[in-house]
Structure formats: C-alpha cells, structure tokens
Scaffold this active site. Structure first.
Site, PDB file in Angstrom:
ATOM      1  N   GLU A 181       0.712  -1.249   0.179  1.00 34.18           N
ATOM      2  CA  GLU A 181       0.160   0.223  -0.218  1.00 34.18           C
ATOM      3  C   GLU A 181       0.867   1.583   0.343  1.00 34.18           C
ATOM      4  O   GLU A 181       1.906   1.344   0.958  1.00 34.18           O
ATOM      5  CB  GLU A 181      -1.018   0.165   1.407  1.00 34.18           C
ATOM      6  CG  GLU A 181      -2.011   0.879   1.606  1.00 34.18           C
ATOM      7  CD  GLU A 181      -2.777   1.538   2.745  1.00 34.18           C
ATOM      8  OE1 GLU A 181      -3.506   1.853   2.943  1.00 34.18           O
ATOM      9  OE2 GLU A 181      -2.128   0.826   3.196  1.00 34.18           O
ATOM     10  N   LYS A 192     -10.514   2.474  -1.351  1.00 38.12           N
ATOM     11  CA  LYS A 192     -10.664   1.788   0.155  1.00 38.12           C
ATOM     12  C   LYS A 192     -11.725   2.333   1.138  1.00 38.12           C
ATOM     13  O   LYS A 192     -12.140   3.758   0.946  1.00 38.12           O
ATOM     14  CB  LYS A 192      -9.389   2.289   0.539  1.00 38.12           C
ATOM     15  CG  LYS A 192      -9.297   1.736   2.305  1.00 38.12           C
ATOM     16  CD  LYS A 192      -8.137   2.506   3.167  1.00 38.12           C
ATOM     17  CE  LYS A 192      -7.470   1.769   4.308  1.00 38.12           C
ATOM     18  NZ  LYS A 192      -6.175   1.718   4.187  1.00 38.12           N
ATOM     19  N   CYS A 207      -5.837  -2.056   3.123  1.00 38.16           N
ATOM     20  CA  CYS A 207      -5.636  -2.345   4.345  1.00 38.16           C
ATOM     21  C   CYS A 207      -6.017  -2.446   5.189  1.00 38.16           C
ATOM     22  O   CYS A 207      -7.181  -3.320   5.699  1.00 38.16           O
ATOM     23  CB  CYS A 207      -4.218  -1.331   4.308  1.00 38.16           C
ATOM     24  SG  CYS A 207      -3.743  -1.005   6.001  1.00 38.16           S
TER      25      CYS A 207
END
Length: 294
Positions: free
Chosen positions: A45, A118, A155
């Site tokens: 990431e 995300k 993540c």
C-alpha cells in the site's frame, strides 16, 4: 482439459521519501516475481512514498494525482505489458476535489482494468488516514484479469469480514490486500499475529487464498511547524504472506527482509472445494439484513 493454474506473488520492501527510488524497487521485485513464474503480483500500500499518514500536513495533499497522471501507474502499465503479468498498484488518487486511497489493477497486456477506492478509512495514533482520504465510493469489486477473477481490499479493509465476503460473492477467486501496518505507538502490543489471523479467517470462511503485501522498516517524523510539532516513528513489520483456501499460511516473509513470495493454485480445484463445502449455498442473507441495518 488444462488446469486453470495461476501463480501469485507478494513483494515486500522498505520505502524511502523518493518516488522514483520506490518505483524502481517495486520494478525490481515485480521482475523477480515474473522470473519465478508469477502471473499476478501485489505491491504494498502507498509504496510510492514513506507512509505520510503518520503526520498531518496540508502540503501532503499535493502528493495525490489523477490515475492518468500517476507515475507508478504509467510505469507498471508498461512493465505489465512487457512481462505479461497482472500488477496491482496502490496510489493516492485525486478526483477533482476528492482524494482517495486507491488501487489500480493492470492486466497482463497493460490494460487498466479499473480502480477500487478504499472503503474503510482508519483514524488512530499516527495512522491518520481520515485527514487524507475520502471514504471510497466504488463499492467492493472483482476484476476479471487474464489469469483469474480477483478481489482487492486495501489495508484497513482487511479487518472487516464484509469486504472479503462481498468480493467472494462478486466472483473473486483470490483475495489481495496491499498493506502498510506496523507498530502501535500508544498500545503496548504486537498486532502482527492478530493482523494475520483476521485475514486467515477470511480465507477459511470464503475458501479462497489470501495474498497480503506489507512494507518494512522504521519511518521517522521530525517536528515542524507544518505538522504542529509532532515527533513520532513507526516500525513497519512486514510479515507478508499467502494462505491456501483453508487459511493456512503457505508462504511468508519475515519482519525485516525485502523480497518476493510466490505460490501456485489450481483455480478449478479451489472452486470444487468451495462448492462441496456448501458455505455459499447455506448462507441466509435474509436473516443477516436486520443485523446489518443496525
């Protein structure tokens, strides 16, 4: 009948403050993975820079670019085409006035298959992502690549079972999570084993492999007027891994080494296992609806 065999890879390295250096490092390990026969390669990431979310600075908004103008995306479009591999690239995306933590999935012919933004944005001591990112608006996605249909979470997404299950329901055969996680500066604990176990659970519950790529190394913040006098550091603990479809770790890297891990899977055999267990057949979404709306 030919097997639908695919080899996946995760790369792990320390990130510097120099974008070109980090792209070159990622390039080196993607090439190494391709040489080992990998078809799909995951990069950690926000690898273009050190983890800037450790501190709050308005000038760091300038790091964000459009997908079209992103240096890493354009670089790996060419590399994917050259090596005939799928590359998953994490970027700080600018969309007019909105900024996102995003991934771009590049197919083996260099085609940009699309962007996932995300969904879950954390806000904790030195993981101050809500300062930088708007919550994603794409919804969960599954990308049809040359070698497999894949889901990609980013993540903090990896802590939520809804992420993995949603991607599985969209037809994903493999789950990928680019990550930047390390020390907990306020809590006296090592979150690494927990971090692994939660994704192993997603793998086992959905009967599909999980591939996670993290960075390594200590990254320091020095006090400045721009960051309000903050001094801090994070030690990123690497430990990138690949599970099989039961959640067992079959490949892993240590906490402080750079490198590549690869593993091969027969997608047809994985599908047979998913069907035979009946976990998707026996779901009761009508019963879950009440809970999910609370």
């Amino acid at each position: 009948m030919n097997k639908r065999e695919v080899k996946v890879a995760a790369v792990q390295f320390a990130c510097t403050r120099n974008v070109d250096e980090n792209i070159a490092t990622a390039d080196k390990y993607v090439r190494e993975a391709a040489k080992a026969g990998a078809n799909i390669v995951l990069i950690p990431e926000l690898f273009e820079r050190q983890y800037f979310c450790q501190e709050r600075r308005y000038d760091y908004y300038d790091f964000a670019t459009s997908i079209e103008d992103n240096k890493a995306v354009n670089h790996f479009i060419e590399l994917a085409k050259e090596l005939s591999v799928v590359v998953i690239v994490s970027v700080y995306e600018k969309d007019i006035t909105r900024l996102f933590n995003s991934v771009v999935v590049i197919d083996a012919d260099g085609t940009n298959l699309g962007t996932y933004r995300k969904t879950h944005i954390p806000d904790d001591h030195y993981y101050q992502e809500k300062f930088y990112f708007t919550p994603g608006d794409t919804g969960f996605m599954a990308f049809e690549t040359k070698f497999a249909k894949i889901g990609v979470g980013i993540c903090w997404d990896q802590w939520f079972p809804e992420t993995a299950r949603s991607m599985a329901l969209l037809g994903a055969e493999l789950l990928f999570y680019p990550t930047a996680i390390g020390s907990e500066p306020i809590l006296e604990l090592d979150s690494m084993p927990h971090w692994r176990r939660v994704m192993q659970g997603h793998s086992a519950a959905n009967l599909m492999p999980v591939i996670a790529a993290n960075r390594i190394g200590r990254e320091d913040v020095t006090a400045s007027e721009a960051n309000g006098g903050q001094t801090s550091s994070l030690n990123f603990y690497g430990s990138s891994f690949i599970t099989d479809n039961t959640g067992e770790i079959v490949e892993e890297l240590g906490r402080d080494v750079e490198g590549v891990i690869c593993h091969s899977f027969d997608l047809d055999e994985l599908e047979k296992d998913r069907m035979s267990w009946g976990l998707f057949r026996d779901r009761r979404p009508d019963m879950y609806k009440i809970i999910s709306e609370k």
